[in-house]
Design an enzyme around this catalytic site. Structure first.
Site, PDB file in Angstrom:
ATOM      1  N   HIS A   7       0.834  -1.203   0.000  1.00 50.47           N
ATOM      2  CA  HIS A   7       0.000   0.000   0.000  1.00 50.47           C
ATOM      3  C   HIS A   7       0.870   1.254   0.000  1.00 50.47           C
ATOM      4  O   HIS A   7       1.622   1.498   0.950  1.00 50.47           O
ATOM      5  CB  HIS A   7      -0.897  -0.029   1.238  1.00 50.47           C
ATOM      6  N   ARG A   8       0.787   2.020  -1.079  1.00 47.00           N
ATOM      7  CA  ARG A   8       1.650   3.198  -1.267  1.00 47.00           C
ATOM      8  C   ARG A   8       3.114   2.799  -1.137  1.00 47.00           C
ATOM      9  O   ARG A   8       3.951   3.542  -0.629  1.00 47.00           O
ATOM     10  CB  ARG A   8       1.295   4.311  -0.289  1.00 47.00           C
ATOM     11  N   GLU A  34       0.608  -0.600  -4.731  1.00 51.24           N
ATOM     12  CA  GLU A  34      -0.556   0.263  -4.927  1.00 51.24           C
ATOM     13  C   GLU A  34      -0.065   1.685  -4.768  1.00 51.24           C
ATOM     14  O   GLU A  34       0.774   1.968  -3.909  1.00 51.24           O
ATOM     15  CB  GLU A  34      -1.634  -0.057  -3.882  1.00 51.24           C
ATOM     16  N   ASP A  36      -1.152   6.169  -5.727  1.00 47.39           N
ATOM     17  CA  ASP A  36      -2.215   7.141  -6.003  1.00 47.39           C
ATOM     18  C   ASP A  36      -1.714   8.178  -6.997  1.00 47.39           C
ATOM     19  O   ASP A  36      -0.559   8.606  -6.916  1.00 47.39           O
ATOM     20  CB  ASP A  36      -2.632   7.849  -4.709  1.00 47.39           C
ATOM     21  N   HIS A  49      -0.940  10.848  -2.567  1.00 50.71           N
ATOM     22  CA  HIS A  49      -2.278  10.468  -2.105  1.00 50.71           C
ATOM     23  C   HIS A  49      -3.218  11.646  -1.912  1.00 50.71           C
ATOM     24  O   HIS A  49      -4.330  11.672  -2.428  1.00 50.71           O
ATOM     25  CB  HIS A  49      -2.182   9.678  -0.797  1.00 50.71           C
ATOM     26  N   GLU A 109      -4.408   3.957  -8.281  1.00 54.02           N
ATOM     27  CA  GLU A 109      -5.652   4.545  -7.792  1.00 54.02           C
ATOM     28  C   GLU A 109      -5.735   6.001  -8.227  1.00 54.02           C
ATOM     29  O   GLU A 109      -4.849   6.795  -7.927  1.00 54.02           O
ATOM     30  CB  GLU A 109      -5.745   4.464  -6.262  1.00 54.02           C
ATOM     31  N   LYS A 111      -7.072   9.578  -7.794  1.00 54.40           N
ATOM     32  CA  LYS A 111      -7.643  10.420  -6.740  1.00 54.40           C
ATOM     33  C   LYS A 111      -8.516  11.507  -7.378  1.00 54.40           C
ATOM     34  O   LYS A 111      -8.234  12.702  -7.298  1.00 54.40           O
ATOM     35  CB  LYS A 111      -6.531  11.031  -5.886  1.00 54.40           C
ATOM     36  N   ASP A 229       0.270  -1.960   4.384  1.00 51.32           N
ATOM     37  CA  ASP A 229       1.422  -1.087   4.616  1.00 51.32           C
ATOM     38  C   ASP A 229       2.668  -1.890   4.988  1.00 51.32           C
ATOM     39  O   ASP A 229       3.772  -1.357   4.968  1.00 51.32           O
ATOM     40  CB  ASP A 229       1.129  -0.112   5.770  1.00 51.32           C
TER      41      ASP A 229
END
Length: 243
Positions: A7-8, A34, A36, A49, A109, A111, A229
Protein backbone atom coordinates in the site's frame (compact mmCIF):
# COMPACT_ATOMS: atom_id res chain seq x y z
CA UNK A 1 -2.03 -17.87 -3.96
CA UNK A 2 -3.08 -14.66 -2.24
CA UNK A 3 -1.04 -11.80 -3.69
CA UNK A 4 0.61 -9.20 -1.44
CA UNK A 5 0.24 -5.60 -2.60
CA UNK A 6 2.31 -2.91 -0.90
CA UNK A 7 0.00 0.00 0.00
CA UNK A 8 1.65 3.20 -1.27
CA UNK A 9 4.70 0.96 -1.37
CA UNK A 10 5.81 -0.21 2.05
CA UNK A 11 4.14 2.76 3.73
CA UNK A 12 4.43 1.34 7.24
CA UNK A 13 8.21 1.68 7.25
CA UNK A 14 9.11 3.90 4.28
CA UNK A 15 7.91 7.28 2.97
CA UNK A 16 4.60 6.58 1.23
CA UNK A 17 4.24 6.83 -2.54
CA UNK A 18 7.95 7.29 -3.18
CA UNK A 19 10.39 5.31 -5.30
CA UNK A 20 12.24 4.34 -2.10
CA UNK A 21 9.03 2.78 -0.79
CA UNK A 22 8.25 0.96 -4.06
CA UNK A 23 11.77 -0.41 -4.41
CA UNK A 24 11.62 -1.68 -0.81
CA UNK A 25 8.61 -3.81 -1.72
CA UNK A 26 10.80 -5.96 -3.95
CA UNK A 27 13.02 -6.87 -1.01
CA UNK A 28 10.11 -7.35 1.39
CA UNK A 29 8.30 -10.05 -0.56
CA UNK A 30 5.45 -8.12 -2.18
CA UNK A 31 3.94 -9.15 -5.51
CA UNK A 32 2.91 -5.65 -6.46
CA UNK A 33 2.39 -2.07 -5.34
CA UNK A 34 -0.56 0.26 -4.93
CA UNK A 35 -0.14 3.98 -5.55
CA UNK A 36 -2.21 7.14 -6.00
CA UNK A 37 -2.15 9.58 -8.91
CA UNK A 38 -3.19 13.16 -9.57
CA UNK A 39 -2.30 15.81 -12.14
CA UNK A 40 0.18 18.62 -11.69
CA UNK A 41 -0.50 22.14 -12.97
CA UNK A 42 1.28 21.29 -16.22
CA UNK A 43 -0.59 18.02 -16.71
CA UNK A 44 1.98 15.50 -15.47
CA UNK A 45 0.71 12.36 -13.71
CA UNK A 46 2.23 12.55 -10.23
CA UNK A 47 2.17 9.93 -7.48
CA UNK A 48 0.74 11.33 -4.25
CA UNK A 49 -2.28 10.47 -2.11
CA UNK A 50 -3.67 13.75 -0.79
CA UNK A 51 -4.99 16.57 -2.93
CA UNK A 52 -2.52 18.80 -1.08
CA UNK A 53 1.18 18.30 -0.37
CA UNK A 54 0.75 19.40 3.27
CA UNK A 55 0.82 16.01 5.01
CA UNK A 56 3.45 14.10 3.06
CA UNK A 57 5.97 16.80 2.13
CA UNK A 58 7.60 19.88 3.62
CA UNK A 59 5.47 22.12 1.40
CA UNK A 60 1.96 23.55 1.45
CA UNK A 61 -0.79 23.84 -1.13
CA UNK A 62 -2.69 21.86 -3.72
CA UNK A 63 -0.93 19.45 -6.07
CA UNK A 64 -2.86 20.94 -8.99
CA UNK A 65 -1.39 24.39 -8.32
CA UNK A 66 2.25 23.32 -8.81
CA UNK A 67 4.13 22.33 -11.95
CA UNK A 68 6.09 19.08 -11.89
CA UNK A 69 9.41 20.89 -11.55
CA UNK A 70 8.02 22.83 -8.58
CA UNK A 71 6.67 19.66 -6.95
CA UNK A 72 10.09 18.03 -7.34
CA UNK A 73 11.57 20.68 -5.03
CA UNK A 74 9.70 19.31 -2.01
CA UNK A 75 10.95 16.56 0.29
CA UNK A 76 8.54 13.61 0.27
CA UNK A 77 10.35 11.95 3.19
CA UNK A 78 10.70 14.87 5.58
CA UNK A 79 8.82 13.02 8.35
CA UNK A 80 11.62 10.44 8.34
CA UNK A 81 14.16 13.07 9.43
CA UNK A 82 16.91 12.67 6.87
CA UNK A 83 16.83 8.88 6.59
CA UNK A 84 16.42 9.09 2.83
CA UNK A 85 18.29 11.38 0.44
CA UNK A 86 16.64 13.14 -2.49
CA UNK A 87 13.22 11.57 -1.88
CA UNK A 88 10.88 13.40 -4.23
CA UNK A 89 7.31 13.04 -5.46
CA UNK A 90 7.59 10.58 -8.36
CA UNK A 91 5.72 10.56 -11.64
CA UNK A 92 3.79 7.54 -12.87
CA UNK A 93 6.24 7.44 -15.77
CA UNK A 94 9.13 6.97 -13.32
CA UNK A 95 7.28 4.09 -11.66
CA UNK A 96 6.61 2.38 -14.99
CA UNK A 97 10.26 2.83 -16.01
CA UNK A 98 11.30 1.10 -12.78
CA UNK A 99 8.68 -1.62 -13.28
CA UNK A 100 10.31 -2.63 -16.57
CA UNK A 101 12.94 -4.37 -14.44
CA UNK A 102 10.52 -6.60 -12.49
CA UNK A 103 7.20 -8.43 -12.77
CA UNK A 104 5.29 -6.36 -10.21
CA UNK A 105 1.62 -5.59 -10.64
CA UNK A 106 0.81 -1.90 -10.26
CA UNK A 107 -2.51 -0.81 -8.78
CA UNK A 108 -3.03 2.78 -9.90
CA UNK A 109 -5.65 4.55 -7.79
CA UNK A 110 -7.01 7.72 -9.32
CA UNK A 111 -7.64 10.42 -6.74
CA UNK A 112 -10.45 11.98 -8.74
CA UNK A 113 -13.34 11.55 -6.32
CA UNK A 114 -12.92 15.02 -4.76
CA UNK A 115 -11.29 17.08 -7.50
CA UNK A 116 -12.00 16.68 -11.19
CA UNK A 117 -8.78 16.25 -13.14
CA UNK A 118 -9.74 16.81 -16.75
CA UNK A 119 -8.04 14.30 -19.03
CA UNK A 120 -6.56 12.18 -16.23
CA UNK A 121 -8.08 8.92 -17.52
CA UNK A 122 -6.82 9.50 -21.06
CA UNK A 123 -3.31 10.38 -19.89
CA UNK A 124 -3.10 7.29 -17.67
CA UNK A 125 -4.27 5.00 -20.49
CA UNK A 126 -1.78 6.52 -22.94
CA UNK A 127 1.07 5.99 -20.48
CA UNK A 128 0.04 2.39 -19.78
CA UNK A 129 -0.03 1.71 -23.53
CA UNK A 130 3.34 3.37 -24.15
CA UNK A 131 4.97 1.03 -21.60
CA UNK A 132 2.87 -2.00 -22.66
CA UNK A 133 1.69 -2.42 -19.07
CA UNK A 134 -1.89 -3.40 -19.96
CA UNK A 135 -1.66 -6.83 -18.33
CA UNK A 136 0.14 -5.62 -15.19
CA UNK A 137 -1.95 -2.61 -14.18
CA UNK A 138 -5.17 -2.49 -12.17
CA UNK A 139 -6.97 0.86 -12.15
CA UNK A 140 -9.07 1.74 -9.11
CA UNK A 141 -10.98 4.67 -7.64
CA UNK A 142 -13.78 5.66 -5.29
CA UNK A 143 -15.10 7.48 -8.37
CA UNK A 144 -16.96 4.54 -9.87
CA UNK A 145 -18.09 6.50 -12.93
CA UNK A 146 -14.44 7.08 -13.73
CA UNK A 147 -13.85 3.31 -13.64
CA UNK A 148 -16.74 2.79 -16.05
CA UNK A 149 -15.22 5.40 -18.34
CA UNK A 150 -11.91 3.50 -18.24
CA UNK A 151 -13.61 0.23 -19.16
CA UNK A 152 -15.35 1.85 -22.13
CA UNK A 153 -12.10 3.48 -23.28
CA UNK A 154 -9.76 0.55 -22.59
CA UNK A 155 -11.66 -2.71 -21.95
CA UNK A 156 -8.40 -4.68 -21.92
CA UNK A 157 -7.16 -2.94 -18.74
CA UNK A 158 -8.55 -4.24 -15.45
CA UNK A 159 -10.55 -1.88 -13.26
CA UNK A 160 -11.58 -2.19 -9.61
CA UNK A 161 -14.13 -0.28 -7.55
CA UNK A 162 -13.00 1.00 -4.16
CA UNK A 163 -15.66 1.27 -1.46
CA UNK A 164 -15.94 1.55 2.32
CA UNK A 165 -19.63 1.02 3.08
CA UNK A 166 -21.18 -2.36 3.82
CA UNK A 167 -22.86 -4.10 0.92
CA UNK A 168 -24.60 -7.49 0.98
CA UNK A 169 -23.88 -8.13 -2.69
CA UNK A 170 -20.56 -6.44 -3.47
CA UNK A 171 -20.10 -8.28 -6.76
CA UNK A 172 -23.01 -6.24 -8.09
CA UNK A 173 -21.01 -3.03 -7.60
CA UNK A 174 -18.39 -4.47 -9.92
CA UNK A 175 -21.05 -5.58 -12.41
CA UNK A 176 -22.77 -2.18 -12.39
CA UNK A 177 -19.54 -0.41 -13.34
CA UNK A 178 -18.13 -3.20 -15.53
CA UNK A 179 -15.18 -3.71 -13.19
CA UNK A 180 -13.33 -6.98 -12.73
CA UNK A 181 -12.53 -6.47 -9.05
CA UNK A 182 -13.65 -4.95 -5.78
CA UNK A 183 -11.28 -3.25 -3.33
CA UNK A 184 -13.27 -3.01 -0.08
CA UNK A 185 -12.16 -1.67 3.28
CA UNK A 186 -11.17 -4.87 5.12
CA UNK A 187 -13.58 -4.04 7.97
CA UNK A 188 -16.64 -4.51 5.77
CA UNK A 189 -15.82 -7.73 3.91
CA UNK A 190 -16.59 -11.12 5.45
CA UNK A 191 -15.24 -14.53 4.52
CA UNK A 192 -18.68 -15.45 3.19
CA UNK A 193 -18.83 -12.37 0.96
CA UNK A 194 -15.31 -13.07 -0.32
CA UNK A 195 -16.32 -16.60 -1.28
CA UNK A 196 -19.53 -15.47 -2.98
CA UNK A 197 -17.84 -12.64 -4.87
CA UNK A 198 -15.07 -14.89 -6.17
CA UNK A 199 -17.73 -17.27 -7.55
CA UNK A 200 -18.87 -14.40 -9.79
CA UNK A 201 -15.29 -14.17 -11.15
CA UNK A 202 -14.79 -10.84 -9.41
CA UNK A 203 -11.42 -10.43 -7.69
CA UNK A 204 -11.39 -9.31 -4.03
CA UNK A 205 -8.50 -7.23 -2.70
CA UNK A 206 -9.22 -5.72 0.75
CA UNK A 207 -7.34 -2.64 1.98
CA UNK A 208 -5.48 -1.61 4.26
CA UNK A 209 -4.70 -4.80 6.16
CA UNK A 210 -2.05 -4.20 8.80
CA UNK A 211 -3.05 -6.59 11.60
CA UNK A 212 -1.50 -10.08 11.56
CA UNK A 213 -4.69 -11.84 12.66
CA UNK A 214 -6.74 -10.19 9.94
CA UNK A 215 -4.04 -10.95 7.37
CA UNK A 216 -4.17 -14.62 8.36
CA UNK A 217 -7.97 -14.69 8.13
CA UNK A 218 -7.98 -13.15 4.68
CA UNK A 219 -5.21 -15.44 3.42
CA UNK A 220 -7.16 -18.43 4.75
CA UNK A 221 -10.26 -17.08 3.00
CA UNK A 222 -8.29 -17.13 -0.26
CA UNK A 223 -9.08 -13.57 -1.30
CA UNK A 224 -7.31 -12.48 -4.47
CA UNK A 225 -4.87 -10.16 -2.69
CA UNK A 226 -4.38 -8.09 0.42
CA UNK A 227 -3.27 -4.46 0.28
CA UNK A 228 -1.02 -3.66 3.23
CA UNK A 229 1.42 -1.09 4.62
CA UNK A 230 3.56 -4.01 5.87
CA UNK A 231 4.27 -6.39 2.97
CA UNK A 232 7.07 -8.02 4.96
CA UNK A 233 4.59 -9.16 7.63
CA UNK A 234 2.15 -10.46 5.03
CA UNK A 235 4.93 -12.30 3.18
CA UNK A 236 6.03 -14.06 6.37
CA UNK A 237 2.47 -15.03 7.31
CA UNK A 238 1.68 -16.32 3.83
CA UNK A 239 4.80 -18.46 3.93
CA UNK A 240 3.81 -19.95 7.29
CA UNK A 241 0.27 -20.71 6.15
CA UNK A 242 1.40 -22.34 2.91
CA UNK A 243 4.00 -24.61 4.57
Amino acid sequence: MVAIIGHRGAAGTFPENTMVSFIACEKLGADGIELDVQLSKDGEIVVIHDETINRTTNGKGYVKDYTLSELKQFDASYKFKGQFDNCTIPTLREVFEWAQGNNFSVNVELKNDKLEYHGLEERVINLIRSFEMENRVVLSSFNHKSMLKFTLMAPDIETAVLYNKRNKEPWKIAEDYKARAIHPNYRIITDDLIEKTLKYNVAVRPYTVNDAKIMKRLIDAKCSAIITDYPEMAFQLRGEILK
